[in-house]
Design an enzyme around this catalytic site. Structure first.
Site, PDB file in Angstrom:
ATOM      1  CB  SER A 118       5.934 -12.235 -24.286  1.00  0.00           C
ATOM      2  OG  SER A 118       6.484 -12.455 -25.570  1.00  0.00           O
TER       3      SER A 118
ATOM      4  CG  HIS B  43       8.716 -14.490 -21.842  1.00  0.00           C
ATOM      5  ND1 HIS B  43       9.030 -15.568 -21.048  1.00  0.00           N
ATOM      6  CD2 HIS B  43       8.367 -15.012 -23.043  1.00  0.00           C
ATOM      7  CE1 HIS B  43       8.873 -16.690 -21.737  1.00  0.00           C
ATOM      8  NE2 HIS B  43       8.478 -16.385 -22.954  1.00  0.00           N
TER       9      HIS B  43
ATOM     10  CG  ASP C 225       8.818 -15.438 -26.573  1.00  0.00           C
ATOM     11  OD1 ASP C 225       8.879 -16.503 -25.928  1.00  0.00           O
ATOM     12  OD2 ASP C 225       7.953 -14.558 -26.375  1.00  0.00           O
TER      13      ASP C 225
ATOM     14  CG  MET D 281      10.636 -17.921 -31.571  1.00  0.00           C
ATOM     15  SD  MET D 281       9.006 -17.679 -32.271  1.00  0.00           S
ATOM     16  CE  MET D 281       8.088 -17.151 -30.821  1.00  0.00           C
TER      17      MET D 281
ATOM     18  CG  HIS E 233      10.384 -19.365 -24.051  1.00  0.00           C
ATOM     19  ND1 HIS E 233       9.053 -19.225 -24.398  1.00  0.00           N
ATOM     20  CD2 HIS E 233      10.655 -20.700 -24.129  1.00  0.00           C
ATOM     21  CE1 HIS E 233       8.559 -20.421 -24.696  1.00  0.00           C
ATOM     22  NE2 HIS E 233       9.501 -21.326 -24.544  1.00  0.00           N
TER      23      HIS E 233
ATOM     24  CG  MET F  12      10.242 -21.401 -27.997  1.00  0.00           C
ATOM     25  SD  MET F  12       8.937 -20.213 -28.272  1.00  0.00           S
ATOM     26  CE  MET F  12       9.795 -18.737 -27.777  1.00  0.00           C
TER      27      MET F  12
ATOM     28  CG  MET G 183       5.350 -23.889 -24.270  1.00  0.00           C
ATOM     29  SD  MET G 183       5.664 -22.112 -24.248  1.00  0.00           S
ATOM     30  CE  MET G 183       4.658 -21.504 -25.593  1.00  0.00           C
TER      31      MET G 183
ATOM     32  CG  ASP H  36       4.936 -18.298 -23.091  1.00  0.00           C
ATOM     33  OD1 ASP H  36       4.167 -17.409 -23.496  1.00  0.00           O
ATOM     34  OD2 ASP H  36       6.081 -18.481 -23.558  1.00  0.00           O
TER      35      ASP H  36
HETATM   36  C1  DX5 Z   1       4.885 -18.099 -28.105  1.00  0.00           C
HETATM   37  C2  DX5 Z   1       5.783 -17.386 -27.139  1.00  0.00           C
HETATM   38  C3  DX5 Z   1       5.057 -16.522 -26.193  1.00  0.00           C
HETATM   39  C4  DX5 Z   1       4.232 -15.429 -26.840  1.00  0.00           C
HETATM   40  C5  DX5 Z   1       2.986 -15.356 -26.048  1.00  0.00           C
HETATM   41  O1  DX5 Z   1       5.568 -19.093 -28.748  1.00  0.00           O
HETATM   42  O2  DX5 Z   1       6.558 -18.289 -26.385  1.00  0.00           O
HETATM   43  O3  DX5 Z   1       5.892 -15.987 -25.184  1.00  0.00           O
HETATM   44  O4  DX5 Z   1       4.818 -14.171 -26.872  1.00  0.00           O
HETATM   45  O5  DX5 Z   1       2.107 -14.501 -26.671  1.00  0.00           O
HETATM   46  P1  DX5 Z   1       0.622 -14.300 -26.190  1.00  0.00           P
HETATM   47  O6  DX5 Z   1       0.664 -13.883 -24.740  1.00  0.00           O
HETATM   48  O7  DX5 Z   1       0.090 -13.239 -27.086  1.00  0.00           O
HETATM   49  O8  DX5 Z   1      -0.059 -15.631 -26.347  1.00  0.00           O
HETATM   50 ZN    ZN Z   2       7.617 -17.469 -24.573  1.00  0.00          ZN
END
Ligand code: DX5
Ligand code: ZN
Length: 216
Positions: free
Chosen positions: A8, A33, A35, A37, A66, A68, A138, A177
């Site tokens: 990620s 990956h 993310d 947000m 991903h 969110m 998650m 994740d």
């Molecule tokens: C959190 C993200 C993850 C995040 C994971 O909301 O969806 O992808 O980057 O980070 P680690 O591996 O540090 O928990």
């Molecule tokens: Zn993620």
């Protein structure tokens, strides 16, 4: 199926994203990956489709996006146009539009993923185990990297695996994740996960090669 490692970039150096991705790719990661947000679905803001579009220029890596975000239906076109390889959205944000979104993503030859937050039960998304390419469990509350793995969420992996087996979905990608490292990654793989997302464990490591290898 070999475990798919998806580092990620949330924990990567954003001033140096291309090189960070090339580094993990050359160490064996086939996916990266990303993310996304929006500050509504989760209490944090990151990046959007223009960044995915730019990262598309990097060869030989699958862009695992991903989402969110609230209202994924409104934005999914942008991530299709940006040429994501995998688009995962949250069931909690899509609800009754989940199947429609899966269909839309798959119609563009992109893998469609459905993700569930820690409090969402497998029962709620059972029907999508038939139709989605990927289910993302998650194991932290989404929003931030570097949080601790919630072990009680991991049993959902075996529930999903069991349902998938019963309906002949041996090809289903079960991704995890949140808080993944060598130890928690093993727990998830033993329960049936075949794709691990890891951010801080990989990018904050003093030995990125070793960190990636420890997840396979
Ligand atoms: C959190 C993200 C993850 C995040 C994971 O909301 O969806 O992808 O980057 O980070 P680690 O591996 O540090 O928990
Ligand atoms: Zn993620």
């Amino acid at each position: 199926m070999e475990t798919i490692i998806s580092p990620s970039i949330l924990s990567a150096d954003f001033a140096n994203l291309e090189n960070e991705i090339i580094k993990v790719r050359d160490l064996g990661a086939k996916w990266v990956h990303i993310d996304v947000m929006d500050g509504h679905f989760v209490p944090n803001i990151t990046i959007g489709a223009p960044v995915v579009k730019s990262l598309r220029k990097i060869d030989n890596i699958k862009l695992d996006v991903h989402l969110m975000i609230e209202n994924p239906k409104k934005y999914v076109e942008d991530f299709i146009a940006a040429k994501s390889d995998i688009i995962t959205f949250h069931y909690e944000a899509a609800r009754e539009k989940t199947q429609e979104l899966i269909d839309k993503i798959q119609a563009s030859n992109i893998l469609a993923g459905v993700s569930i937050k820690p409090k969402t039960k497998v029962d709620e998304i059972k029907e999508y185990i038939k139709t989605a390419d990927l289910i993302l469990v998650m194991t932290v509350e989404p929003g931030f990297g570097g949080q601790a793995f919630m072990e009680d969420c991991a049993e959902k992996i075996s529930q999903i695996k069991e349902i998938a087996k019963n309906i002949g979905r041996d090809d289903l990608i079960i991704q995890v994740d949140g808080g993944i490292n060598e130890k928690t990654g093993k727990i998830c793989k033993n329960l049936g996960a075949n794709s691990l997302v890891a951010g801080s464990y990989i990018f904050n490591s003093s030995n990125v090669k070793e960190a990636i290898n420890s997840l396979f």
